[in-house]
Design a protein around this motif. Structure first.
Motif, PDB file in Angstrom:
ATOM      1  N   ASN A  74      -6.525  23.474   6.696  1.00 49.84           N
ATOM      2  CA  ASN A  74      -5.346  23.658   5.851  1.00 49.84           C
ATOM      3  C   ASN A  74      -4.112  22.924   6.381  1.00 49.84           C
ATOM      4  N   PHE A  75      -4.310  22.081   7.394  1.00 50.83           N
ATOM      5  CA  PHE A  75      -3.196  21.332   7.973  1.00 50.83           C
ATOM      6  C   PHE A  75      -3.438  19.832   7.802  1.00 50.83           C
ATOM      7  N   ASP A  76      -2.350  19.085   7.759  1.00 53.90           N
ATOM      8  CA  ASP A  76      -2.434  17.625   7.610  1.00 53.90           C
ATOM      9  C   ASP A  76      -1.774  16.971   8.820  1.00 53.90           C
ATOM     10  N   PHE A  77      -2.373  17.197  10.005  1.00 57.95           N
ATOM     11  CA  PHE A  77      -1.772  16.726  11.246  1.00 57.95           C
ATOM     12  C   PHE A  77      -1.622  15.202  11.273  1.00 57.95           C
ATOM     13  N   GLN A  78      -2.577  14.479  10.712  1.00 59.44           N
ATOM     14  CA  GLN A  78      -2.563  13.009  10.780  1.00 59.44           C
ATOM     15  C   GLN A  78      -1.936  12.357   9.550  1.00 59.44           C
ATOM     16  N   GLY A  79      -1.521  13.162   8.588  1.00 59.14           N
ATOM     17  CA  GLY A  79      -0.904  12.608   7.385  1.00 59.14           C
ATOM     18  C   GLY A  79      -1.880  11.938   6.450  1.00 59.14           C
ATOM     19  N   ILE A  80      -3.184  12.186   6.635  1.00 59.48           N
ATOM     20  CA  ILE A  80      -4.182  11.522   5.799  1.00 59.48           C
ATOM     21  C   ILE A  80      -4.122  12.019   4.362  1.00 59.48           C
ATOM     22  N   LYS A  81      -3.906  13.305   4.180  1.00 56.71           N
ATOM     23  CA  LYS A  81      -3.808  13.837   2.820  1.00 56.71           C
ATOM     24  C   LYS A  81      -2.622  13.234   2.080  1.00 56.71           C
ATOM     25  N   LYS A  82      -1.488  13.136   2.749  1.00 55.13           N
ATOM     26  CA  LYS A  82      -0.298  12.561   2.125  1.00 55.13           C
ATOM     27  C   LYS A  82      -0.518  11.102   1.775  1.00 55.13           C
ATOM     28  N   ARG A  83      -1.121  10.337   2.680  1.00 55.48           N
ATOM     29  CA  ARG A  83      -1.393   8.918   2.418  1.00 55.48           C
ATOM     30  C   ARG A  83      -2.398   8.757   1.298  1.00 55.48           C
ATOM     31  N   SER A  84      -3.393   9.625   1.252  1.00 55.11           N
ATOM     32  CA  SER A  84      -4.407   9.553   0.194  1.00 55.11           C
ATOM     33  C   SER A  84      -3.787   9.792  -1.175  1.00 55.11           C
ATOM     34  N   GLU A  85      -2.889  10.746  -1.239  1.00 56.96           N
ATOM     35  CA  GLU A  85      -2.217  11.032  -2.508  1.00 56.96           C
ATOM     36  C   GLU A  85      -1.349   9.859  -2.950  1.00 56.96           C
ATOM     37  N   ASP A  86      -0.721   9.172  -1.990  1.00 60.09           N
ATOM     38  CA  ASP A  86       0.093   7.996  -2.319  1.00 60.09           C
ATOM     39  C   ASP A  86      -0.787   6.854  -2.824  1.00 60.09           C
ATOM     40  N   ILE A  87      -1.925   6.616  -2.155  1.00 55.00           N
ATOM     41  CA  ILE A  87      -2.853   5.575  -2.592  1.00 55.00           C
ATOM     42  C   ILE A  87      -3.375   5.877  -3.988  1.00 55.00           C
ATOM     43  N   GLN A  88      -3.755   7.140  -4.221  1.00 51.19           N
ATOM     44  CA  GLN A  88      -4.285   7.527  -5.525  1.00 51.19           C
ATOM     45  C   GLN A  88      -3.246   7.350  -6.625  1.00 51.19           C
ATOM     46  N   ARG A  89      -2.002   7.668  -6.316  1.00 53.08           N
ATOM     47  CA  ARG A  89      -0.925   7.524  -7.309  1.00 53.08           C
ATOM     48  C   ARG A  89      -0.719   6.052  -7.686  1.00 53.08           C
ATOM     49  N   ARG A  90      -0.697   5.170  -6.691  1.00 56.40           N
ATOM     50  CA  ARG A  90      -0.475   3.747  -6.969  1.00 56.40           C
ATOM     51  C   ARG A  90      -1.666   3.127  -7.693  1.00 56.40           C
ATOM     52  N   TYR A  91      -2.877   3.502  -7.271  1.00 57.07           N
ATOM     53  CA  TYR A  91      -4.069   2.989  -7.947  1.00 57.07           C
ATOM     54  C   TYR A  91      -4.139   3.485  -9.382  1.00 57.07           C
ATOM     55  N   ASP A  92      -3.806   4.744  -9.581  1.00 58.61           N
ATOM     56  CA  ASP A  92      -3.858   5.321 -10.925  1.00 58.61           C
ATOM     57  C   ASP A  92      -2.885   4.612 -11.863  1.00 58.61           C
ATOM     58  N   ALA A  93      -1.702   4.277 -11.356  1.00 60.48           N
ATOM     59  CA  ALA A  93      -0.716   3.584 -12.193  1.00 60.48           C
ATOM     60  C   ALA A  93      -1.218   2.200 -12.594  1.00 60.48           C
ATOM     61  N   LEU A  94      -1.858   1.483 -11.658  1.00 58.77           N
ATOM     62  CA  LEU A  94      -2.380   0.151 -11.961  1.00 58.77           C
ATOM     63  C   LEU A  94      -3.480   0.210 -13.026  1.00 58.77           C
ATOM     64  N   LEU A  95      -4.439   1.094 -12.812  1.00 61.55           N
ATOM     65  CA  LEU A  95      -5.591   1.138 -13.713  1.00 61.55           C
ATOM     66  C   LEU A  95      -5.241   1.785 -15.046  1.00 61.55           C
ATOM     67  N   GLU A  96      -4.340   2.746 -15.031  1.00 58.39           N
ATOM     68  CA  GLU A  96      -3.944   3.403 -16.280  1.00 58.39           C
ATOM     69  C   GLU A  96      -3.310   2.396 -17.239  1.00 58.39           C
ATOM     70  N   LYS A  97      -2.526   1.459 -16.709  1.00 62.90           N
ATOM     71  CA  LYS A  97      -1.927   0.425 -17.558  1.00 62.90           C
ATOM     72  C   LYS A  97      -3.002  -0.461 -18.183  1.00 62.90           C
ATOM     73  N   ILE A  98      -3.988  -0.845 -17.370  1.00 61.50           N
ATOM     74  CA  ILE A  98      -5.076  -1.690 -17.884  1.00 61.50           C
ATOM     75  C   ILE A  98      -5.864  -0.962 -18.968  1.00 61.50           C
ATOM     76  N   ILE A  99      -6.180   0.315 -18.723  1.00 60.90           N
ATOM     77  CA  ILE A  99      -6.969   1.089 -19.688  1.00 60.90           C
ATOM     78  C   ILE A  99      -6.176   1.310 -20.973  1.00 60.90           C
ATOM     79  N   SER A 100      -4.900   1.657 -20.833  1.00 59.62           N
ATOM     80  CA  SER A 100      -4.070   1.894 -22.023  1.00 59.62           C
ATOM     81  C   SER A 100      -3.928   0.635 -22.869  1.00 59.62           C
TER      82      SER A 100
END
Length: 302
Positions: A223-249
């Protein structure tokens, strides 16, 4: 008082039965070194894992059990046992270990990391017969030929000028152009800004998927994010989602303007047809579509 004595007697009986079961049950686990609480055998692992496994197999045999934190693992060290695990009993041991980064970035819908089952078989069939089918491979042969010519021309130009070439980077661009054209009808080199953003995201995905996350290994830290991996993963997912969502739309708008009919011209059209039909044997949503596109690009870069 009688109730207290009864409770104590029952407790002693249950404890005795549990201890008796522990000591009389036949051991069915592979041998292995003594595991420490919480961390298991993590303290035994050196920087070169194959050397560590070799040393442990010399001491405990060709089949040993290790606990990487809270995760039990089995290490095999002979070709015969490897065949048993990877061929004879392939379906039992074919699933990949999930991680926090994988679940977040791939919308918890990854094909590459999904267990063997209906969804895995459905996506495999879709990729095998459509994306990599003979018809599509023949249809996109001119694209592959053109990209190879561009690659060779670049090498020749650099050679004439006496300049160095990052072959790894150029090969990644080559494969990205081929795959993105087959999947999305987009040539990465024609829009270098978006292409570089996409390549950056995929490179970050490749890196974060291979990082050690203590929260995935030791249950006390889940339940802890000592290395910040969860935060970085959420940032990567957000940026990837924005790129692909534009292409799909954009593609959906184009399909609507054209009446939504006609033959699929790339893999994205095919996936949209599958998603919109609602007639698949498994659930296939927009998140599944995005995860599949990401995983294919991830496998190319990896």
């Amino acid at each position: 008082m009688d109730t207290l004595q009864f409770t104590l007697s029952a407790t002693l009986f249950l404890l005795s039965a549990a201890l008796l079961a522990i000591f009389t049950t036949k051991r069915r686990h592979p041998p292995g070194p003594f595991a420490l609480p919480i961390i298991g055998h993590l303290h035994l692992l050196g920087p070169k894992l194959h050397h560590t496994f070799h040393q442990l197999s010399n001491r405990y045999g060709p089949l040993i059990q290790l606990h990487l934190g809270s995760i039990p693992c089995v290490v095999v060290s002979t070709p015969e046992l490897a065949k048993e695990f990877l061929k004879t009993h392939e379906l039992i041991f074919s699933s990949r270990k999930h991680s926090t980064a994988i679940d977040i970035v791939t919308y918890d819908s990854s094909f590459a990391f999904s267990p063997y089952g209906p969804y895995w078989k459905f996506i495999k069939k879709l990729c095998t017969y459509e994306l990599l089918g003979a018809r599509n491979l023949n249809h996109f042969q001119p694209i592959r030929t053109l990209e190879v010519k561009h690659f060779l021309q670049l090498l020749m130009q650099k050679a004439k000028l006496g300049e160095s070439v990052n072959v790894t980077e150029e090969l990644v661009k080559l494969t990205s152009n081929v795959i993105s054209h087959m999947m999305l009808s987009i040539r990465c080199s024609e829009n270098e800004g978006e292409a570089e953003a996409a390549r950056t995201v995929v490179r970050e995905v490749t890196q974060i998927f291979g990082e050690f996350d203590v929260a995935d290994i030791i249950w006390l830290c889940k339940n802890f994010d000592f290395q910040g991996i969860k935060k970085r993963s959420e940032d990567i997912q957000r940026r990837y989602d924005a790129l692909l969502e534009k292409i799909i739309s954009d593609r959906e708008n184009m399909r609507r303007s054209c009446g939504g009919g006609g033959e699929a011209k790339d893999f994205l059209d095919l996936l949209l047809d599958v998603m919109e039909s609602g007639k698949t044997e498994v659930k296939f949503t927009r998140e599944h579509l995005k995860a599949l596109v990401l995983v294919i690009n991830y496998e190319v870069v990896k």
